[in-house]
Design a protein around this motif. Structure first.
Motif, short mmCIF file in Angstrom:
data_model
loop_
_atom_site.label_atom_id
_atom_site.label_comp_id
_atom_site.label_asym_id
_atom_site.label_seq_id
_atom_site.Cartn_x
_atom_site.Cartn_y
_atom_site.Cartn_z
N THR A 1 2.78 1.97 -3.14
CA THR A 1 1.92 2.43 -4.23
C THR A 1 1.46 3.87 -4.01
OG1 THR A 1 1.14 0.17 -4.60
CG2 THR A 1 -0.22 1.94 -5.49
N VAL A 2 1.08 4.19 -2.79
CA VAL A 2 0.51 5.50 -2.48
C VAL A 2 1.60 6.59 -2.37
CG1 VAL A 2 -0.77 6.82 -0.74
CG2 VAL A 2 -1.48 4.51 -1.33
N ALA A 3 2.74 6.26 -1.78
CA ALA A 3 3.81 7.25 -1.57
C ALA A 3 5.16 6.67 -2.02
CB ALA A 3 3.86 7.65 -0.11
N GLU B 1 0.83 -1.21 0.00
CA GLU B 1 0.00 0.00 0.00
C GLU B 1 0.86 1.26 0.00
OE1 GLU B 1 -2.93 2.40 3.09
OE2 GLU B 1 -2.40 0.33 3.52
#
Length: 190
Positions: free
Chosen positions: A136-138, A133
């Motif tokens: 992917t996000v940061a 997660e």
């Protein structure tokens, strides 16, 4: 003084790991008359929680709130460390960065303006349960924190499968093949 900078995204387990290391350093340093540990806590907000956890365990904590020490508070950090070096001269200083910090910016400031520093090392803590997660996000933040770590601790391994751990280790090796990688958990250390 030797400085250990702890980085890693929010909730990765920095404070718990610092508590274990602080206990080890204090126990090892009991033979010396010289103060052997100072902890610096950085939070983006105006109040912190982690500093209260560290203080409740009996450690002296210096706080730098309302900004990040890699950018807006870098001057404040250098002033604080130079003051600590001059007045206390501890063997060790642990710096817990906000989860949004870039360690290389901190190291650059300390190398340029810091006094009494013998060594600086960076430990990046990875939340294994949220690795996919967060990557992917940061991705820039997470990858930069890993790339800048001398040591990378894969935390919370009790919450993932062996296949997930293998995948994370491969990802880390691609980002920073020179870092020492260790796996840890609140319950076990390997």
């Amino acid at each position: 003084m030797n400085i250990i900078i702890f980085g890693g995204f929010l909730g990765s387990g920095k404070t718990s790991t610092i508590l274990s290391l602080a206990h080890f350093i204090v126990e090892k340093g009991k033979k010396s008359d010289k103060p052997n540990l100072v902890i610096i806590e950085n939070e983006i907000g105006e109040i912190g929680i982690d500093d209260k956890v560290l203080k409740s365990s009996g450690y002296s904590v210096n706080e730098l709130f309302s900004g990040c020490i890699c950018c807006t508070l870098s001057t404040d950090l250098v002033i604080m460390l130079n003051d600590i070096s001059e007045k206390i001269s501890p063997s060790w200083v642990i710096i817990e960065c906000t989860g949004l910090a870039y360690p290389s910016k901190i190291i650059n400031s300390l190398n340029k303006y810091g006094k009494g520093i013998e060594s600086i090392s960076t430990v990046t803590i990875i939340d294994s349960e949220r690795w996919e997660e967060l990557s992917t996000v940061a991705p820039v933040l997470v990858e930069t924190q890993v790339a800048e770590g001398n040591t990378v601790l894969i935390n919370k391994i009790d919450l993932i499968t062996e296949d997930e751990l293998v995948h994370i280790k491969k990802d880390l090796a691609k980002i920073n093949s020179k870092a020492k990688v260790h796996i840890i958990s609140a319950n076990i250390s390997i």
